[in-house]
Structures are given as structure tokens and as C-alpha cells.
Design an enzyme around this catalytic site. Structure first.
Site, PDB file in Angstrom:
ATOM      1  N   LYS A 284       0.849  -1.184   0.000  1.00  0.00           N
ATOM      2  CA  LYS A 284       0.000   0.000   0.000  1.00  0.00           C
ATOM      3  C   LYS A 284       0.890   1.242   0.000  1.00  0.00           C
ATOM      4  O   LYS A 284       1.824   1.350   0.790  1.00  0.00           O
ATOM      5  CB  LYS A 284      -0.911  -0.013   1.227  1.00  0.00           C
ATOM      6  CG  LYS A 284      -2.015   1.032   1.204  1.00  0.00           C
ATOM      7  CD  LYS A 284      -3.008   0.815   2.339  1.00  0.00           C
ATOM      8  CE  LYS A 284      -4.133   1.836   2.297  1.00  0.00           C
ATOM      9  NZ  LYS A 284      -5.125   1.628   3.376  1.00  0.00           N
ATOM     10  N   GLU A 370     -18.678  -5.971  11.264  1.00  0.00           N
ATOM     11  CA  GLU A 370     -19.609  -5.211  12.092  1.00  0.00           C
ATOM     12  C   GLU A 370     -20.602  -6.102  12.832  1.00  0.00           C
ATOM     13  O   GLU A 370     -20.943  -5.830  13.991  1.00  0.00           O
ATOM     14  CB  GLU A 370     -20.363  -4.199  11.217  1.00  0.00           C
ATOM     15  CG  GLU A 370     -19.504  -3.099  10.642  1.00  0.00           C
ATOM     16  CD  GLU A 370     -18.836  -3.471   9.320  1.00  0.00           C
ATOM     17  OE1 GLU A 370     -18.141  -2.614   8.740  1.00  0.00           O
ATOM     18  OE2 GLU A 370     -19.008  -4.633   8.862  1.00  0.00           O
ATOM     19  N   ARG A 398     -24.921  -2.522   8.679  1.00  0.00           N
ATOM     20  CA  ARG A 398     -24.538  -3.901   8.378  1.00  0.00           C
ATOM     21  C   ARG A 398     -24.731  -4.831   9.576  1.00  0.00           C
ATOM     22  O   ARG A 398     -24.530  -6.042   9.461  1.00  0.00           O
ATOM     23  CB  ARG A 398     -23.068  -3.927   7.929  1.00  0.00           C
ATOM     24  CG  ARG A 398     -22.839  -3.165   6.627  1.00  0.00           C
ATOM     25  CD  ARG A 398     -21.366  -2.783   6.425  1.00  0.00           C
ATOM     26  NE  ARG A 398     -20.489  -3.904   6.226  1.00  0.00           N
ATOM     27  CZ  ARG A 398     -20.152  -4.418   5.043  1.00  0.00           C
ATOM     28  NH1 ARG A 398     -20.655  -3.891   3.940  1.00  0.00           N
ATOM     29  NH2 ARG A 398     -19.318  -5.424   4.952  1.00  0.00           N
TER      30      ARG A 398
END
Length: 621
Positions: A284, A370, A398
Site C-alpha cells: 500500500k 460489524e 450492516r
């Protein structure tokens, strides 16, 4: 910033994927270098998601080079890494408008391009949607291929494993590319991530990678590759064997910054039958040293000077509501070791970085999960602890069933600190916190509080934390506080509003941080202004008193009108047979597009001038 072809001569010859596929393969490394430089130049001028896109430049080029997009489906997960994809698919000259009002959408968006086959923004949806597309393609029988690109953070979510379980059983042709960079937004956590890290650091990994590359020509899966390697390495390859047990053929790991190797591998895999997974190792922030060194800070950036390589510091001195929450957590943890803070992979965004370092035994990052976060908190509460779940409004959607089934029905004392309630801004429809008040208000046993400033936020967090009758919610916005003085914490009386100003004829009932705008309107109209504080339970006595004393009532909230806090006022007045005009001000029945928070509030008449005009127009009807 416009595209300057003389600065990027190779990229200039690939303004579409059709042009890209005409380029000789040996030109692709130079094209990737120019694409990375153009991404740096663009985002530094416009702001936006940054480090993730840098990490998938070669992978994006290789996928579009090998696959016949848009006929072939390329499905991105989350989508914050899709800037290079947008640049290569006809949107190169508009990339500087990304995340801006009426500009390019921050994530793949079906209405924007035929290359964006799935609207995304939340994680871990790609394999489920991709499998559906692959099944449809098989029925179509035209040779259409489907590729899903999912990050190692997103694949930790249960939905991804549910989809893989189904895909392995279906045996449908599908390629899942696992982009392994050890990062989601924050540093990845969890057993699967730990095992991947062990594999990549293992002394035998280099030998395995060399062996796997040699046998790829023969299309050998990991089980067959194991025949060519040693027993010590076999015992470390848990992710590969795990995917094989799901019914996938596993290939890799492949170095994700060698575009020619990626093209070679993808060409070999393109016509394989059944579900395949390609494990790609990337970094990244690749190619820009500051982002490589600190990919968390450089995940999403404001405008910056790419030469200096430093992000601008916050100005103004006011704390954000996330900062207020994080400081409150530390204050309570210092005196109560029963506090347990839970986040689904949003440590930095939720203001929990300092807390996580100071109180590591009271901090739990459960990864992008979640549903698990909420039920895990339920278990902590059953065990006698005091869980606090820090979660964005849009991500709580969610875990709705878990909130109802595992927390509210059992009246468990779990505090939900809901960040980014209301208008969030540049991330658009998928991230606006528009629905929480409406979907929470209908759940029994839930206390819902809407602070109007940072001091009230602290008092409400304290109140919810000490409430033992069930779950409680404190819902606050993205952005900075008002600079009010912070008072000693104490529990607020449940369901009691506060009259902020007395006036004549009209009463304005405000829920949340639009109070400062409502105060201007109340002053100009000589109206009574009430900070309702609680969406549930409502201050019924105060509302009924208002209905008897004033000619009309206006409710204000930064959330959807349908089913929201104002609807609660309407329901109360109707149930008590009170005949009084009521105007509900909030967000309309539509998904709210991107723009700055200020732009959106002006467009939807939630600044003081817009509120004033809505009331004025209503009164003269």
C-alpha cells in the site's frame, strides 16, 4: 489539473482499455510508472483516497490488459483503490474532480461508467456479487469472465467467507484476486492475517514461490505444488489450504508490482474452469515513500505538496467529535477497568488511537466485521463488562439484526458511539449517515441521544455508559465541535429536553448539531427553540406543553425525514389528538450525493438560510 500528454507519453497512448491492449507488453512497466506519477499529481491537487490506488497500479493494468473489460466483469471490493481503474477506463481527464460535487464518484459507480459493474463503498461484497454475475454469465454462455479484487482486510469479513463457501459448492467459473498488503484502512488484525504474515516471513517462502511459478504452466493447484516442496512449508500454508477446502484452486503468492509477471499469470488463469483464487502481494502506497512508510495516514488525504511529502496539519484548534469520544474513553477507562471498547477496523477514524495504546487490554479491533462486533459486545455485557461499540452510522447498517436480536431484545447494556451521523460529505451515497435515527427509533429498549455540541456529547456518552436498562446510542456528526467549555460529567435525566430560547407563536424542536443554525432562525423569527436531546424516549410532557402554547411546530434533524426524529413528534401529537401544524425539516427521500458538508447542507436547505426559507414558505401557504 488537466492531463498533460507530454509529461506522460506512454499513458497518453492508453486513454482507453482498447488502446491499452494495443500496447506491447514490454511498454507496460513504463506505463505503470507514468500512471503512478499521474495519480500522485492528481490526488495531491484534488484530495482523495491515495495509498490504496498506488498499491494496485500494476494489478489494474494487468487485469485490463488480459481481460476483455467491460464485456468481462471486473468487480472491485470497497473501491477506494479504483482510481487507476477510472483513469484507464475513459475518465483520466476527469480524475481531478473525484469526490467533489458533481465530479467523479469516489468509488466504482454504475451510473458513471459501464466499466463499473457494481456500486461499492462498503467492504466484502465483491465475491457475493461476482458469483451472481458469474452464474448469470454461465447461463448466457457467451464466454464472459468474472474477476473479483478483494483486499486482505475485506476478506476477513463473514460475508466474503459466505460467498466463498457458496462459490466452492457451485463450481462456477470465477477468479478472486486477493490483494494482500497487510492493510485495510488501519493495520489488519486477526488470525488469518497473522498466518499470512507468518507465511511471507517464512524462510521457505522464496523456494515455494519459485516452485509455484515453474509449475503454473501446468496449471497445478496448491495441493499439487505441495508435491514439489518440503513438509516444513506445507505446515505454514494455511490460507492456501483453507481456500482449497472452500473449493477454490489457490495460486500464488505472486509479486504484485511486476506487471509482466501478473500478465503472464492472469493469461494462464483466464480460461481455467471453476472457482480460482490468486494471491497477490502488494505494498500500500507503493512508489511514494511517505505513503509507503505511513499508509494509514496516507489512506485518504487532503490536498498536499507531493515534493515536500507532508500532509497539512489541522488548523483551528477545535476538537473533532471523534477526538471528544476518544478522550472520553480514556477518562472513563482510567477509573473503570470494566470498560471494553470495540471497533470494526476503524481505530483512527473513530478517534481511538491514543486509547488503544494506553489501554490495550480494554481495546478490541475485530477487523471489518460489524455483525461480529455487535454480538461480541453483547457477550461482553453478559459477562459483566461495559462494552462501548464505536462505529460509523453507515457501517452500523450492516449489523442491524445483531443490534435487535442480540442486544436490544436481551436489554443488554451496550453503548453505541455512532460517528458520522448525518451528512458526511465527499464519500457520497454509501457513506452518508442519513438513516440511523429512523432505523434505530423503531427498536424497543433503545435510548437514542443527539448532542448539539461536544460538551453534550460527553455528558450523553457518560449517561449511556451508566444506563443499565438496555442499549443506548449517542449519535454525533463528522467534523469539529463548537468550542464550548467542557463541564464535569454527570448523567442527564432521561428523555428531557432543554428550552434554549423563548419566543412567540412558533416552536422549533431541534435534534442534534444543527442547533447553532436553528438558533439563528429562532432569533430572526422570535421563535421558541428547544434542544430535544433525546430522540427516544421523547420528552412527551414538553412536546404536549408546546402544542398547547404555540400555533405551529417545526422539527429539525440531519437525517431522513421519513421515520426520523420528527416523525416521532408527529406520532405523539396524533396519538394525543393534538391538532397543530407541524413542519419536519431534514433529508428527503433520496440518496444524498457527494460534496462538502457545507455544500450539501446548503443544497438541502439545512443551513440557517435554508431552514429560514423552508419555514417562511410553509407559513405563508
Amino acid at each position: 489539473m488537466g492531463f498533460e500528454s507530454e509529461k506522460y507519453p506512454t499513458l497518453a497512448l492508453a486513454s482507453t482499455v482498447q488502446e491499452l491492449r494495443l500496447r506491447p507488453q514490454d511498454s507496460l512497466p513504463l506505463l505503470c510508472d507514468e500512471l503512478r506519477k499521474y495519480l500522485l499529481a492528481s490526488v495531491s491537487c484534488s484530495s482523495g483516497h491515495f495509498a490504496s490506488g498506488l498499491g494496485v497500479v500494476e494489478l489494474t493494468v494487468a487485469l485490463h490488459y488480459v481481460y476483455n473489460t467491460p464485456f468481462d466483469y471486473l468487480v472491485w471490493d470497497v473501491g477506494h483503490q479504483a482510481y487507476p481503474h477510472k483513469i484507464l477506463t475513459g475518465r483520466r481527464d476527469q480524475i481531478g474532480t473525484i469526490r467533489q460535487k458533481k465530479g467523479l464518484h469516489p468509488f466504482p459507480w454504475r451510473e458513471e461508467s459501464e466499466f463499473d459493474v457494481l456500486n461499492v463503498g462498503h467492504s466484502s461484497t465483491s465475491i457475493s456479487a461476482g458469483l451472481g454475475m458469474a452464474v448469470a454469465a454461465a447461463k448466457e454462455a457467451k464466454g464472459r469472465r468474472t474477476v473479483c479484487v478483494i483486499g486482505d482486510g475485506a476478506i476477513t469479513a463473514g460475508m466474503a467467507f459466505e460467498a466463498m463457501n457458496h462459490a466452492g459448492d457451485m463450481k462456477t467459473d470465477l477468479l478472486v484476486v486477493l490483494n494482500d498488503n497487510e492493510m485495510s484502512i488501519s493495520k489488519n488484525v486477526g488470525a488469518l492475517n497473522n498466518r499470512c504474515s507468518q507465511i511471507l516471513s517464512h524462510q521457505a517462502y522464496a523456494r515455494f514461490r519459485a516452485t509455484s511459478k515453474k509449475v503454473l504452466n501446468k496449471f497445478l493447484s496448491i495441493k499439487e505444488i505441495f508435491k514439489h516442496t518440503d513438509e516444513n512449508l506445507k505446515s505454514t500454508m494455511v490460507p492456501g489450504t483453507l481456500f482449497e477446502e472452500f473449493g477454490f484452486n489457490y495460486f500464488g503468492p505472486v509479486y504484485g508490482h511486476d506487471v509482466c509477471e501478473l500478465v503472464f499469470t492472469l493469461r494462464k488463469m483466464r480460461n481455467l474452469k471453476g472457482p480460482q483464487i490468486l494471491h497477490v502481494i502488494t505494498k500500500k502506497g507503493k512508489g511514494y515513500a511517505p505513503a509507503e512508510a505511513d499508509p494509514i495516514s496516507w489512506h485518504s488525504v487532503p490536498k498536499f505538496d507531493p515534493v515536500i511529502g507532508l500532509l497539512p496539519k489541522k488548523t483551528g484548534g477545535l476538537p473533532s467529535y471523534s477526538d471528544v469520544f476518544g478522550q472520553w474513553l480514556s477518562e472513563i477507562a482510567a477509573i473503570d477497568d470494566k470498560l471494553m471498547a470495540v471497533t470494526p477496523a476503524m481505530r483512527e477514524g473513530s478517534g481511538m488511537l491514543n486509547f488503544s495504546r494506553a489501554y490495550p487490554k480494554q481495546y478490541f479491533d475485530v477487523a471489518i466485521a460489524e455483525q461480529h462486533a455487535v454480538t461480541f459486545a453483547a457477550g461482553l455485557a453478559i459477562g459483566g463488562y461495559r462494552p462501548v461499540v464505536a462505529i460509523y452510522s453507515t457501517f452500523l447498517q450492516r449489523a442491524y439484526d445483531q443490534l435487535i436480536h442480540d442486544v436490544a431484545i436481551q436489554k443488554l447494556s451496550v453503548l453505541f458511539a455512532i460517528d458520522r451521523g448525518g451528512i458526511v460529505g465527499a464519500d457520497g451515497q454509501t457513506h452518508q449517515g442519513a438513516f440511523d435515527l429512523a432505523f434505530l427509533r423503531c427498536i424497543p429498549n433503545v435510548i437514542i441521544m443527539t448532542p448539539s455540541d461536544e460538551n453534550e456529547c460527553r455528558q450523553m456518552l457518560y449517561t449511556g455508559y451508566h444506563y443499565l436498562g438496555g442499549p443506548s446510542v449517542v449519535r454525533y456528526p463528522r467534523g469539529y465541535g463548537t468550542g464550548v467549555s467542557l463541564e464535569p460529567m454527570s448523567s442527564l435525566p432521561l428523555g428531557k429536553g432543554v428550552i434554549k430560547r423563548k419566543g412567540e407563536k412558533l416552536a422549533i424542536l431541534n435534534f442534534g448539531t444543527l442547533l447553532s443554525q436553528a438558533a439563528i432562525v429562532a432569533e430572526k423569527m422570535n421563535s421558541t427553540l428547544i434542544d430535544m436531546r433525546f430522540v427516544k424516549p421523547l420528552d412527551e410532557a414538553l412536546v404536549l406543553r408546546v402544542s398547547a402554547q404555540y400555533h405551529a411546530v417545526v422539527t429539525i434533524e440531519e437525517g431522513v425525514i421519513k421515520g426520523g426524529a420528527g416523525s416521532g413528534i408527529n406520532e405523539l401529537l396524533m396519538s394525543k389528538r393534538k391538532i397543530i401544524p407541524v413542519l419536519n425539516i431534514g433529508l428527503p427521500d433520496e440518496f444524498i450525493p457527494q460534496g462538502t458538508q457545507e455544500e450539501i447542507r446548503i443544497d438541502y436547505q439545512l443551513d440557517w438560510a435554508g431552514i429560514y426559507k423552508q419555514i417562511e414558505d410553509w407559513l405563508i401557504q
